[in-house]
Write an enzyme that holds these catalytic residues in place. Structure first.
Site, PDB file in Angstrom:
ATOM      1  N   SER A 127       0.811  -1.223   0.000  1.00  0.00           N
ATOM      2  CA  SER A 127       0.000   0.000   0.000  1.00  0.00           C
ATOM      3  C   SER A 127       0.843   1.272   0.000  1.00  0.00           C
ATOM      4  O   SER A 127       0.311   2.355  -0.243  1.00  0.00           O
ATOM      5  CB  SER A 127      -0.925   0.027   1.222  1.00  0.00           C
ATOM      6  OG  SER A 127      -1.884  -0.982   1.101  1.00  0.00           O
ATOM      7  N   PHE A 265     -10.273   8.286  16.399  1.00  0.00           N
ATOM      8  CA  PHE A 265     -11.345   7.504  17.005  1.00  0.00           C
ATOM      9  C   PHE A 265     -10.885   6.180  17.583  1.00  0.00           C
ATOM     10  O   PHE A 265     -11.720   5.382  18.006  1.00  0.00           O
ATOM     11  CB  PHE A 265     -12.461   7.304  15.965  1.00  0.00           C
ATOM     12  CG  PHE A 265     -12.960   8.618  15.416  1.00  0.00           C
ATOM     13  CD1 PHE A 265     -13.668   9.495  16.227  1.00  0.00           C
ATOM     14  CD2 PHE A 265     -12.669   9.009  14.115  1.00  0.00           C
ATOM     15  CE1 PHE A 265     -14.109  10.719  15.742  1.00  0.00           C
ATOM     16  CE2 PHE A 265     -13.100  10.227  13.619  1.00  0.00           C
ATOM     17  CZ  PHE A 265     -13.819  11.087  14.432  1.00  0.00           C
ATOM     18  N   ASP A 317      -8.630  -4.543   3.283  1.00  0.00           N
ATOM     19  CA  ASP A 317      -7.328  -5.213   3.210  1.00  0.00           C
ATOM     20  C   ASP A 317      -7.065  -6.071   4.452  1.00  0.00           C
ATOM     21  O   ASP A 317      -6.557  -7.182   4.356  1.00  0.00           O
ATOM     22  CB  ASP A 317      -6.245  -4.126   3.068  1.00  0.00           C
ATOM     23  CG  ASP A 317      -4.846  -4.691   3.052  1.00  0.00           C
ATOM     24  OD1 ASP A 317      -4.480  -5.335   2.063  1.00  0.00           O
ATOM     25  OD2 ASP A 317      -4.113  -4.481   4.041  1.00  0.00           O
ATOM     26  N   HIS A 321      -6.294  -9.985   4.788  1.00  0.00           N
ATOM     27  CA  HIS A 321      -5.071 -10.536   5.397  1.00  0.00           C
ATOM     28  C   HIS A 321      -5.411 -11.584   6.463  1.00  0.00           C
ATOM     29  O   HIS A 321      -4.711 -12.572   6.623  1.00  0.00           O
ATOM     30  CB  HIS A 321      -4.224  -9.435   6.026  1.00  0.00           C
ATOM     31  CG  HIS A 321      -3.386  -8.685   5.038  1.00  0.00           C
ATOM     32  ND1 HIS A 321      -2.474  -9.308   4.222  1.00  0.00           N
ATOM     33  CD2 HIS A 321      -3.326  -7.362   4.720  1.00  0.00           C
ATOM     34  CE1 HIS A 321      -1.881  -8.405   3.449  1.00  0.00           C
ATOM     35  NE2 HIS A 321      -2.391  -7.213   3.731  1.00  0.00           N
ATOM     36  N   ASP A 358      -5.989   0.179  -4.253  1.00  0.00           N
ATOM     37  CA  ASP A 358      -4.536   0.297  -4.398  1.00  0.00           C
ATOM     38  C   ASP A 358      -3.924  -0.982  -4.976  1.00  0.00           C
ATOM     39  O   ASP A 358      -3.031  -0.926  -5.811  1.00  0.00           O
ATOM     40  CB  ASP A 358      -3.867   0.696  -3.070  1.00  0.00           C
ATOM     41  CG  ASP A 358      -4.236  -0.200  -1.897  1.00  0.00           C
ATOM     42  OD1 ASP A 358      -5.108  -1.081  -2.054  1.00  0.00           O
ATOM     43  OD2 ASP A 358      -3.647  -0.007  -0.808  1.00  0.00           O
ATOM     44  N   HIS A 359      -4.435  -2.120  -4.526  1.00  0.00           N
ATOM     45  CA  HIS A 359      -3.912  -3.401  -5.017  1.00  0.00           C
ATOM     46  C   HIS A 359      -4.976  -4.449  -4.775  1.00  0.00           C
ATOM     47  O   HIS A 359      -5.985  -4.200  -4.119  1.00  0.00           O
ATOM     48  CB  HIS A 359      -2.611  -3.772  -4.293  1.00  0.00           C
ATOM     49  CG  HIS A 359      -2.787  -3.828  -2.806  1.00  0.00           C
ATOM     50  ND1 HIS A 359      -3.458  -4.860  -2.182  1.00  0.00           N
ATOM     51  CD2 HIS A 359      -2.449  -2.963  -1.819  1.00  0.00           C
ATOM     52  CE1 HIS A 359      -3.493  -4.630  -0.882  1.00  0.00           C
ATOM     53  NE2 HIS A 359      -2.895  -3.476  -0.631  1.00  0.00           N
ATOM     54  N   HIS A 433      -1.337 -10.056  -0.671  1.00  0.00           N
ATOM     55  CA  HIS A 433      -1.791  -9.256  -1.813  1.00  0.00           C
ATOM     56  C   HIS A 433      -1.641 -10.061  -3.099  1.00  0.00           C
ATOM     57  O   HIS A 433      -0.848 -10.998  -3.170  1.00  0.00           O
ATOM     58  CB  HIS A 433      -0.949  -7.980  -1.955  1.00  0.00           C
ATOM     59  CG  HIS A 433      -1.062  -7.062  -0.786  1.00  0.00           C
ATOM     60  ND1 HIS A 433      -0.373  -5.886  -0.694  1.00  0.00           N
ATOM     61  CD2 HIS A 433      -1.800  -7.135   0.348  1.00  0.00           C
ATOM     62  CE1 HIS A 433      -0.662  -5.285   0.447  1.00  0.00           C
ATOM     63  NE2 HIS A 433      -1.526  -6.031   1.092  1.00  0.00           N
TER      64      HIS A 433
HETATM   65 ZN    ZN Z   1      -2.307  -5.316   2.826  1.00  0.00          ZN
END
Ligand code: ZN
Length: 487
Positions: A127, A265, A317, A321, A358-359, A433
């Site tokens: 990322s 937060f 993401d 993962h 992004d990916h 990824h």
């Molecule tokens: Zn990642």
């Protein structure tokens, strides 16, 4: 020593056998990057050439001369095409339908394309280098944020927007110092330098001029620091009219504030929406608060100079993962709700809205499940060679395989739930990824430019063109043919 002539043919026959293993061993090392890719100028030039090519392609057919006053960039971290499809089905099934026919908010965008996500040294990127591409216009090496592979500073489109007098904001569900949001304002060799990234956000440009900063990662600003700095106290001192919020209630209380907006937060990443308390704002609530603030700031400036906001659904993401697809899809639907909220607030005639990732991740949607099959479950008729059913969604690599004590694959039907682990084909420590292209969608002024397949670092140049930002070719200077691009 010279060989006797009669041995030469034998040697020539053996030569390929001698050379092949050597060339295999060396194949990784000998594929060197051209030196140019280390430099910002290589990628900036390449993107500007590609932009010019696109402009030429549409020269006679598109008459859109509208300039984007505002730009909203929405990004799903790890949002693969499979994630989009599966989330769409989940959305439909949650509202009682079969699912496949449902529509995501982004499906209203008239233009779509694909971006190539590789980085200078990585076939499959992280990322950090991707953020430097889609925010800074430069591909760099894995793990690097806001710098070229040779270490030059890369300004982001947020900085370009500030130079053009626009109000700017960054919103994320991860730590504000995580790689994607950091791409908007930070410049570090390694993404792990988060204490330094936090310092840059508060002390340096363009971070200190951000009108809106909302996300997680409180610890990086105060609790975890060992340099004696209290970055929140510093922020308050620099922004006496600023409003700092730590909960949804406080964020709402900030709505009337005249100064800047800072929301932290969570100590770390914000909780997954599925696991969050009611005190935590949803991504859509943060997006609304951000745009309200930026819109007001833009109007205050008198000439209504507009705004640029980057809104990230960052935990898609993380769900991937963990190979818990229920979390990843729910986070995508939170981003979908944010898109819905944004579309209600903006005027598409003057606001360019871009939605991308992004990916990718290795989630697959496999087999021939019947219409309406629960996307988080399975069609029991889809079986492997041993007659054992498999789930529709699987990861190529992950930490859970549905194996019995003898190591034989068993049906995951009893263990699958909206929050359970998802089976994987290959055993690994965690989900990884993947390197295929990701989607980009666009609506608003100049959105026709976002079609086809493009390098990921072209995106800020396209946004810059539409909104007249940056030093390259823009809608405002396109007729100045001789204008050099200062790179
Ligand atoms: Zn990642």
């Amino acid at each position: 020593m010279l060989l006797p002539a009669r041995q030469m043919p034998i040697l020539l026959l053996l030569l390929p056998l001698i050379l092949i293993p050597v060339s295999l061993v060396e194949s990784r090392a000998t594929v060197e990057q051209p030196a140019g890719e280390q430099l910002s100028s290589f990628w900036l030039r390449q993107a500007q050439d590609s932009l010019r090519e696109r402009l030429a392609r549409f020269k006679d057919s598109i008459t859109d001369v509208r300039r984007a006053k505002n730009v909203v960039l929405l990004m799903g971290d790890g949002l693969s095409l499979t994630t989009l499809t599966a989330a769409r089905i989940l959305k439909g099934q949650r509202s009682g339908g079969r699912g496949e026919e449902a529509r995501l908010a982004v499906e209203r965008f008239p233009f779509a394309g694909l971006t190539k996500t590789y980085c200078v040294d990585e076939q499959t990127p992280d990322s950090a280098c991707t953020a430097t591409a889609y925010l800074g216009g430069v591909k760099t090496q894995g793990g690097t944020v806001g710098q070229s592979a040779s270490g030059e500073r890369v300004d982001s489109v947020i900085q370009w927007a500030q130079r053009a007098g626009k109000a700017t904001g960054v919103v994320t569900t991860t730590r504000l110092t995580d790689a994607s949001p950091a791409g908007a304002y930070a410049h570090v060799r390694r993404r792990g330098e988060e204490l330094e990234i936090a310092r840059q956000l508060v002390e340096e440009e363009p971070g200190r001029s951000l009108e809106v900063i909302l996300g997680g990662g409180f610890g990086k600003f105060a609790g975890e620091r060992r340099d004696g700095k209290d970055l929140l106290a510093q922020w308050r001192q620099s922004n006496p009219k600023g409003c700092l919020s730590r909960s949804l209630k406080e964020l709402r209380n900030c709505s009337g504030a005249t100064g800047k907006l800072l929301g932290l937060f969570s100590d770390n990443h914000m909780s997954y929406h599925l696991a969050a308390s009611k005190d935590q704002p949803r991504l859509s609530e943060m997006a609304v608060a951000a745009i309200e603030k930026l819109e007001r700031k833009s109007q205050e400036s008198g000439d209504g100079s507009g705004y640029f906001v980057f809104i990230e659904g960052g935990r898609i993401d993380h769900g991937h993962h963990e190979t818990r697809v229920g979390y990843a899809l729910d986070e995508m639907l939170e981003l979908d709700a944010a898109v819905e909220a944004v579309l209600k607030m903006i005027d598409p005639r003057e606001t360019l809205v871009v939605f991308t990732a992004d990916h990718s991740h290795t989630l697959s949607m496999a087999g021939y499940a019947k219409r309406g099959t629960s996307i988080l479950g399975m069609d029991d008729h889809q079986k492997d060679l041993n007659g054992v059913p498999y789930s529709t969604l699987n990861y190529a690599i992950g930490k859970w395989q549905s194996l019995d004590k003898e190591g034989r694959r068993e049906s995951p039907s009893k263990t699958l739930s909206p929050t359970s682990y998802t089976p994987s084909y290959i055993s690994g420590r965690k989900g990884v990824h993947s390197g295929e292209d990701v989607a980009v969608f666009a609506m608003g002024p100049q959105s026709h430019l976002f079609g086809g397949i493009m390098e990921q670092n072209l995106l800020p140049h396209l946004m810059g063109y539409a909104a007249c930002l940056g030093r390259g070719v823009t809608l405002c200077n396109r007729n100045q043919d001789a204008k050099p691009v200062p790179l």
